[in-house]
Motif scaffolding. Structure first.
Motif, short mmCIF file in Angstrom:
data_model
loop_
_atom_site.label_atom_id
_atom_site.label_comp_id
_atom_site.label_asym_id
_atom_site.label_seq_id
_atom_site.Cartn_x
_atom_site.Cartn_y
_atom_site.Cartn_z
N HIS A 161 0.80 -1.23 0.00
CA HIS A 161 0.00 0.00 0.00
C HIS A 161 0.83 1.28 0.00
O HIS A 161 0.46 2.27 -0.64
CB HIS A 161 -0.97 -0.02 1.18
CG HIS A 161 -1.92 -1.19 1.12
ND1 HIS A 161 -2.94 -1.26 0.20
CD2 HIS A 161 -1.97 -2.34 1.84
CE1 HIS A 161 -3.59 -2.39 0.36
NE2 HIS A 161 -3.01 -3.08 1.35
N ALA A 162 1.95 1.30 0.71
CA ALA A 162 2.76 2.52 0.77
C ALA A 162 3.32 2.87 -0.60
O ALA A 162 3.26 4.04 -1.03
CB ALA A 162 3.88 2.35 1.79
N ASP A 163 3.86 1.88 -1.30
CA ASP A 163 4.43 2.15 -2.63
C ASP A 163 3.35 2.57 -3.62
O ASP A 163 3.56 3.46 -4.45
CB ASP A 163 5.16 0.91 -3.15
CG ASP A 163 6.48 0.67 -2.41
OD1 ASP A 163 6.98 1.61 -1.77
OD2 ASP A 163 6.98 -0.47 -2.47
N ARG A 164 2.19 1.91 -3.55
CA ARG A 164 1.12 2.27 -4.48
C ARG A 164 0.61 3.68 -4.19
O ARG A 164 0.29 4.44 -5.12
CB ARG A 164 -0.02 1.25 -4.41
CG ARG A 164 -1.07 1.48 -5.49
CD ARG A 164 -1.93 0.26 -5.73
NE ARG A 164 -2.65 -0.14 -4.55
CZ ARG A 164 -2.83 -1.42 -4.18
NH1 ARG A 164 -2.30 -2.39 -4.90
NH2 ARG A 164 -3.51 -1.71 -3.10
N ARG A 165 0.54 4.05 -2.90
CA ARG A 165 0.11 5.40 -2.55
C ARG A 165 1.04 6.45 -3.18
O ARG A 165 0.58 7.43 -3.77
CB ARG A 165 0.08 5.57 -1.04
CG ARG A 165 -0.22 6.99 -0.59
CD ARG A 165 -0.56 7.06 0.88
NE ARG A 165 0.49 6.51 1.72
CZ ARG A 165 0.39 5.38 2.43
NH1 ARG A 165 -0.71 4.65 2.37
NH2 ARG A 165 1.38 4.96 3.18
N LYS A 166 2.36 6.24 -3.07
CA LYS A 166 3.31 7.18 -3.66
C LYS A 166 3.15 7.27 -5.17
O LYS A 166 3.18 8.36 -5.76
CB LYS A 166 4.74 6.76 -3.31
CG LYS A 166 5.09 6.87 -1.84
CD LYS A 166 6.50 6.34 -1.58
CE LYS A 166 6.82 6.38 -0.08
NZ LYS A 166 8.17 5.79 0.19
N GLU A 167 2.97 6.13 -5.79
CA GLU A 167 2.83 6.10 -7.24
C GLU A 167 1.56 6.80 -7.70
O GLU A 167 1.58 7.58 -8.67
CB GLU A 167 2.83 4.63 -7.70
CG GLU A 167 3.07 4.45 -9.19
CD GLU A 167 3.22 2.98 -9.56
OE1 GLU A 167 2.72 2.61 -10.64
OE2 GLU A 167 3.82 2.22 -8.78
N LEU B 257 -0.18 9.13 -6.04
CA LEU B 257 -0.11 10.57 -5.78
C LEU B 257 0.79 11.28 -6.78
O LEU B 257 0.53 12.44 -7.14
CB LEU B 257 0.38 10.82 -4.36
CG LEU B 257 -0.62 10.55 -3.24
CD1 LEU B 257 0.01 10.74 -1.87
CD2 LEU B 257 -1.86 11.44 -3.38
N ALA B 258 1.82 10.60 -7.24
CA ALA B 258 2.69 11.20 -8.25
C ALA B 258 1.94 11.39 -9.57
O ALA B 258 2.15 12.38 -10.29
CB ALA B 258 3.93 10.33 -8.47
N PRO C 257 -2.06 13.89 -8.32
CA PRO C 257 -1.92 14.73 -7.11
C PRO C 257 -3.23 15.35 -6.65
O PRO C 257 -3.34 15.77 -5.50
CB PRO C 257 -0.92 15.81 -7.55
CG PRO C 257 -0.98 15.83 -9.04
CD PRO C 257 -1.25 14.42 -9.46
N LYS D 90 -4.99 14.51 -3.25
CA LYS D 90 -4.66 15.15 -1.98
C LYS D 90 -5.81 16.03 -1.48
O LYS D 90 -5.97 16.23 -0.28
CB LYS D 90 -3.39 15.99 -2.11
CG LYS D 90 -2.13 15.17 -2.34
CD LYS D 90 -0.91 16.07 -2.48
CE LYS D 90 0.34 15.25 -2.75
NZ LYS D 90 1.54 16.12 -2.96
N ASP E 284 -4.54 2.24 0.99
CA ASP E 284 -3.66 3.15 0.25
C ASP E 284 -3.74 4.56 0.79
O ASP E 284 -2.74 5.27 0.86
CB ASP E 284 -4.04 3.15 -1.23
CG ASP E 284 -3.67 1.85 -1.95
OD1 ASP E 284 -2.98 1.01 -1.34
OD2 ASP E 284 -4.07 1.69 -3.11
#
Length: 323
Positions: free
Chosen positions: A19-25, A27-28, A31, A34, A264
């Motif tokens: 979940h952490a990696d997918r969240r970053k991806e 949001l990139a 955006p 947010k 996520d």
């Protein structure tokens, strides 16, 4: 009914939760998501109305025959009670008043807890944050069944009983896996609940108390909504540890079915999770998903390859920070 399932241990994995990696991806790439990270103030009024609905029900059942008390406890009380536990889940993420007013959320959680009869709001928040930070973490995530549960509830009949006893296991599991010192907020939660229960008994008698407690136990046990307990993380497909459900019962459960989306983005209220799925559809549409929590319960009992052992489990590394 006596067939023993094949699995004899949890599925141990040596990778981080996804979940952490997918969240970053996400949001990139999106955006604009947010903007959804804000409180859902409508949650406050929904919870107040649910508490008032249960107070009205406590009054209305006080003079009914016992058979009707049991009937309404299952048909109505169980739905409200289970829905309220998921409102408390939302409040544990500070969705009612926002992160800047964390204590307001704690007090509101204690208030939302009242019609359930048993105090758990504050304790749930402490353990639930561990579940998000350390999904599947051995000795930390108390959403993972104990070894006894996996070993004993290994036949169709026993799995059926295990589902019926879900409230018991969720209550006792933290004491077995990850006991924590009692906090002053938990003591306040307990005292407020006891005062409320005594007041209901004094005002309206034992039938109202029975309706309250039975609704909570039945709503979290053998109940269609309880399918979410199993649907969220039990591994029906190898390699997938979180699953979403997009059916109509989300209307009663603050969209807890959007569970990949929730893990996520745990700081986005349930109200906005369908928007997350819509915005980042390319990430969610092809993930395994369910359309029926009732079918999840049926498949869990009848599929001899699925049991309480059907969870991914991790040996955590490095420093572990708990609430």
């Amino acid at each position: 009914m006596g067939n023993t399932v094949a699995r004899e241990d949890f599925e141990w994995v040596y990778t981080d939760q996804p979940h952490a990696d997918r969240r970053k991806e996400i949001l990139a790439k999106h955006p604009e998501i947010k903007a959804l990270m804000k409180p859902d103030y409508n949650l406050i009024w929904v919870v107040v109305l649910m508490v008032l609905a249960q107070l009205t029900a406590f009054y209305l059942v006080k003079d009914l025959d016992w058979k009707w008390v049991v009937f309404w406890a299952y048909i109505f009380g169980s739905c409200i009670s289970h829905s309220m536990t998921l409102a408390i889940h939302e409040i544990s993420h500070n969705s009612a008043f926002g992160n800047s007013k964390a204590m307001w959320n704690r007090w509101f959680g204690i208030f939302a807890n009242l019609p359930l009869g048993l105090p758990y709001s504050i304790s749930f928040k402490r353990y639930h944050m561990d579940h998000h930070r350390y999904l599947g973490g051995d000795g930390i995530d108390v959403d993972i069944p104990t070894n006894f549960e996996g070993w004993f509830f290994c036949t169709r009949f026993r799995k059926f009983i295990w589902i019926a006893l879900q409230p018991f296991f969720y209550a006792i599991r933290p004491l077995c896996i990850n006991p924590k010192p009692i906090t002053w907020l938990e003591i306040i939660n307990l005292l407020a609940q006891l005062a409320f229960d005594v007041a209901i008994y004094y005002l309206w008698g034992v039938k109202s108390i029975f309706y309250m407690l039975a609704g909570s136990v039945l709503g979290l046990g053998l109940h269609p909504i309880s399918g979410h307990f199993i649907a969220e993380h039990y591994m029906f497909l190898k390699g997938h540890e979180t699953y979403s459900y997009y059916g109509p019962l989300n209307l009663l459960t603050f969209n807890v079915g959007y569970h990949n989306e929730h893990h996520d983005f745990p700081n986005i209220p349930g109200k906005s999770l369908p928007l997350v799925k819509k915005i980042a559809a390319e990430y969610y549409d092809n993930l395994p998903q369910y359309n029926s929590w009732i079918k999840v319960l049926y498949d869990f009992v009848m599929d001899d390859t699925i049991s309480p052992y059907s969870r991914m489990k991790r040996q955590l590394k490095g420093e572990v920070k708990q609430d």
